[in-house]
Design a protein around this motif. Sequence first.
Motif, PDB file in Angstrom:
ATOM      1  N   HIS A 156      -5.133 -38.248 -25.028  1.00 12.69           N
ATOM      2  CA  HIS A 156      -5.374 -37.218 -26.032  1.00 12.69           C
ATOM      3  C   HIS A 156      -5.264 -35.838 -25.401  1.00 12.69           C
ATOM      4  CE1 HIS A 156      -7.689 -40.124 -28.709  1.00 12.69           C
ATOM      5  NE2 HIS A 156      -7.867 -40.706 -27.535  1.00 12.69           N
ATOM      6  N   ASP A 157      -5.075 -34.816 -26.241  1.00 12.87           N
ATOM      7  CA  ASP A 157      -5.289 -33.422 -25.862  1.00 12.87           C
ATOM      8  C   ASP A 157      -6.557 -32.935 -26.542  1.00 12.87           C
ATOM      9  OD1 ASP A 157      -2.935 -33.122 -24.353  1.00 12.87           O
ATOM     10  OD2 ASP A 157      -1.767 -32.595 -26.131  1.00 12.87           O
ATOM     11  N   THR A 158      -7.306 -32.079 -25.852  1.00 10.91           N
ATOM     12  CA  THR A 158      -8.522 -31.538 -26.465  1.00 10.91           C
ATOM     13  C   THR A 158      -8.206 -30.503 -27.540  1.00 10.91           C
ATOM     14  OG1 THR A 158      -8.690 -29.816 -24.772  1.00 10.91           O
ATOM     15  CG2 THR A 158      -9.878 -31.893 -24.372  1.00 10.91           C
ATOM     16  N   GLU A 159      -6.995 -29.905 -27.490  1.00 13.59           N
ATOM     17  CA  GLU A 159      -6.631 -28.787 -28.377  1.00 13.59           C
ATOM     18  C   GLU A 159      -7.652 -27.650 -28.247  1.00 13.59           C
ATOM     19  OE1 GLU A 159      -3.830 -28.571 -29.483  1.00 13.59           O
ATOM     20  OE2 GLU A 159      -3.094 -30.609 -29.681  1.00 13.59           O
ATOM     21  N   GLY A 160      -8.123 -27.470 -27.034  1.00 14.17           N
ATOM     22  CA  GLY A 160      -9.047 -26.391 -26.720  1.00 14.17           C
ATOM     23  C   GLY A 160      -9.048 -26.159 -25.227  1.00 14.17           C
ATOM     24  N   THR A 161      -9.707 -25.099 -24.801  1.00 17.09           N
ATOM     25  CA  THR A 161      -9.783 -24.770 -23.387  1.00 17.09           C
ATOM     26  C   THR A 161     -11.201 -25.005 -22.879  1.00 17.09           C
ATOM     27  OG1 THR A 161     -10.233 -22.453 -23.931  1.00 17.09           O
ATOM     28  CG2 THR A 161      -7.932 -23.075 -23.614  1.00 17.09           C
TER      29      THR A 161
ATOM     30  N   ALA B  16     -14.387 -39.276 -25.918  1.00 14.86           N
ATOM     31  CA  ALA B  16     -13.552 -40.156 -25.116  1.00 14.86           C
ATOM     32  C   ALA B  16     -14.347 -40.582 -23.880  1.00 14.86           C
ATOM     33  CB  ALA B  16     -12.266 -39.458 -24.706  1.00 14.86           C
ATOM     34  N   HIS B  17     -13.858 -41.578 -23.179  1.00 19.62           N
ATOM     35  CA  HIS B  17     -14.544 -42.008 -21.963  1.00 19.62           C
ATOM     36  C   HIS B  17     -14.474 -40.932 -20.877  1.00 19.62           C
ATOM     37  CE1 HIS B  17     -13.762 -45.880 -23.985  1.00 19.62           C
ATOM     38  NE2 HIS B  17     -14.796 -46.343 -23.304  1.00 19.62           N
ATOM     39  N   PHE B  18     -13.312 -40.267 -20.770  1.00 15.57           N
ATOM     40  CA  PHE B  18     -13.079 -39.299 -19.705  1.00 15.57           C
ATOM     41  C   PHE B  18     -12.482 -38.014 -20.269  1.00 15.57           C
ATOM     42  CE2 PHE B  18     -12.495 -43.534 -17.853  1.00 15.57           C
ATOM     43  CZ  PHE B  18     -13.287 -43.490 -16.714  1.00 15.57           C
ATOM     44  N   VAL B  19     -12.784 -36.896 -19.604  1.00 14.24           N
ATOM     45  CA  VAL B  19     -12.116 -35.617 -19.863  1.00 14.24           C
ATOM     46  C   VAL B  19     -11.564 -35.128 -18.529  1.00 14.24           C
ATOM     47  CG1 VAL B  19     -12.284 -33.298 -20.821  1.00 14.24           C
ATOM     48  CG2 VAL B  19     -13.830 -35.094 -21.650  1.00 14.24           C
ATOM     49  N   VAL B  20     -10.268 -34.787 -18.517  1.00 17.22           N
ATOM     50  CA  VAL B  20      -9.604 -34.327 -17.293  1.00 17.22           C
ATOM     51  C   VAL B  20      -9.297 -32.847 -17.436  1.00 17.22           C
ATOM     52  CG1 VAL B  20      -7.683 -34.668 -15.703  1.00 17.22           C
ATOM     53  CG2 VAL B  20      -8.577 -36.605 -17.006  1.00 17.22           C
TER      54      VAL B  20
ATOM     55  N   VAL C  30      -9.537 -47.560 -23.711  1.00 21.59           N
ATOM     56  CA  VAL C  30     -10.191 -46.464 -22.999  1.00 21.59           C
ATOM     57  C   VAL C  30      -9.539 -45.169 -23.453  1.00 21.59           C
ATOM     58  CG1 VAL C  30     -10.492 -45.376 -20.738  1.00 21.59           C
ATOM     59  CG2 VAL C  30     -10.776 -47.849 -20.978  1.00 21.59           C
ATOM     60  N   GLY C  31     -10.357 -44.169 -23.766  1.00 25.95           N
ATOM     61  CA  GLY C  31      -9.839 -42.882 -24.198  1.00 25.95           C
ATOM     62  C   GLY C  31      -9.934 -41.844 -23.091  1.00 25.95           C
ATOM     63  N   ILE C  32      -8.838 -41.091 -22.895  1.00 26.08           N
ATOM     64  CA  ILE C  32      -8.801 -40.008 -21.903  1.00 26.08           C
ATOM     65  C   ILE C  32      -8.348 -38.732 -22.598  1.00 26.08           C
ATOM     66  CG2 ILE C  32      -7.811 -39.163 -19.743  1.00 26.08           C
ATOM     67  CD1 ILE C  32      -7.241 -42.059 -18.966  1.00 26.08           C
ATOM     68  N   GLU C  33      -9.145 -37.695 -22.518  1.00 30.39           N
ATOM     69  CA  GLU C  33      -8.798 -36.382 -23.069  1.00 30.39           C
ATOM     70  C   GLU C  33      -8.328 -35.466 -21.939  1.00 30.39           C
ATOM     71  OE1 GLU C  33      -8.903 -34.921 -26.120  1.00 30.39           O
ATOM     72  OE2 GLU C  33     -10.012 -36.350 -27.375  1.00 30.39           O
ATOM     73  N   LEU C  34      -7.190 -34.820 -22.163  1.00 32.96           N
ATOM     74  CA  LEU C  34      -6.685 -33.800 -21.250  1.00 32.96           C
ATOM     75  C   LEU C  34      -6.987 -32.432 -21.842  1.00 32.96           C
ATOM     76  CD1 LEU C  34      -3.186 -35.421 -20.651  1.00 32.96           C
ATOM     77  CD2 LEU C  34      -5.101 -35.443 -19.050  1.00 32.96           C
ATOM     78  N   VAL C  35      -7.596 -31.551 -21.057  1.00 30.49           N
ATOM     79  CA  VAL C  35      -7.862 -30.201 -21.543  1.00 30.49           C
ATOM     80  C   VAL C  35      -6.523 -29.483 -21.671  1.00 30.49           C
ATOM     81  CG1 VAL C  35      -8.979 -27.999 -21.066  1.00 30.49           C
ATOM     82  CG2 VAL C  35     -10.157 -30.138 -20.504  1.00 30.49           C
TER      83      VAL C  35
END
Length: 250
Positions: free
Chosen positions: A93-98, A117-121, A181-186
């Motif tokens: 995923h993308d966070t669509e935010g900073t 999500a499980h993780f945020v990168v 598993v969900g991973i969000e990318l900032v």
Amino acid sequence: MRRVAAVPLLLAAALALGGCGCAGAPSGERDDPAEAETPVAESEPALAELPEPDLTDLGRAVLLARLDLVEDIRPEFDHGPKDAVHQRYIVLHDTEGTGSPESVVSWWSSSGNLVAAHFVVGTDGHIVQCVPLDRIAHHAGYGDTGHNELFDITEDGRDDMLGSVPIGASFADYGMNAWSVGIELVHVGGSGDYPEAQLEALDGLIAYIDAYYGFESQITDHKAWRSGNSDTSAEFAGYLANYQDHRTHD
């Protein structure tokens, strides 16, 4: 918040693999054959028997130690059990935010909608984990009607579905959370490329997830589960193809 450390596992495995193969040298030759045949009472062993190291655990520990990862486990984001039998996908995923990964997790918590999500990168490669890998997180939501069958997953009752709100007959399937598993990318779509540090951190995180379960989960993104979603962004398309082909961004 707890920073994950893998040193104890590595040390135990090194000790188990090392040990000492030395045997005591004889004090001198015996002239009397009968004396030589006389059994000698065994003394206490010089070294205690050590168990064989679990190389699977060792591999996981090494991969985890390479990540800049801290745990910020939030009980409200836990929506049920998810063991290895029920793990099929890694959803990006993308966070669509900073902001920092910590600020993303805090925003999720303050919203009260129980989504995470499980993780945020983060853009600098820093990672926050807020849901354990063996628990369900609400990161994917409802998908296109028919996608449970397409992705070969079912709604089997493990997901408590708390906070979920139906969004129409076209998006009726809700199985993905319980099998992934969900991973969000900032990242904000259209804002430019993903930093190398973030992509390298994602490479390492995927390798760790693979080692944790002992197999490779299929990699997909949110918009593949629900059409019309923006994440991951157009600028991630090439990276996604690489991840799906050989599990790294380059």
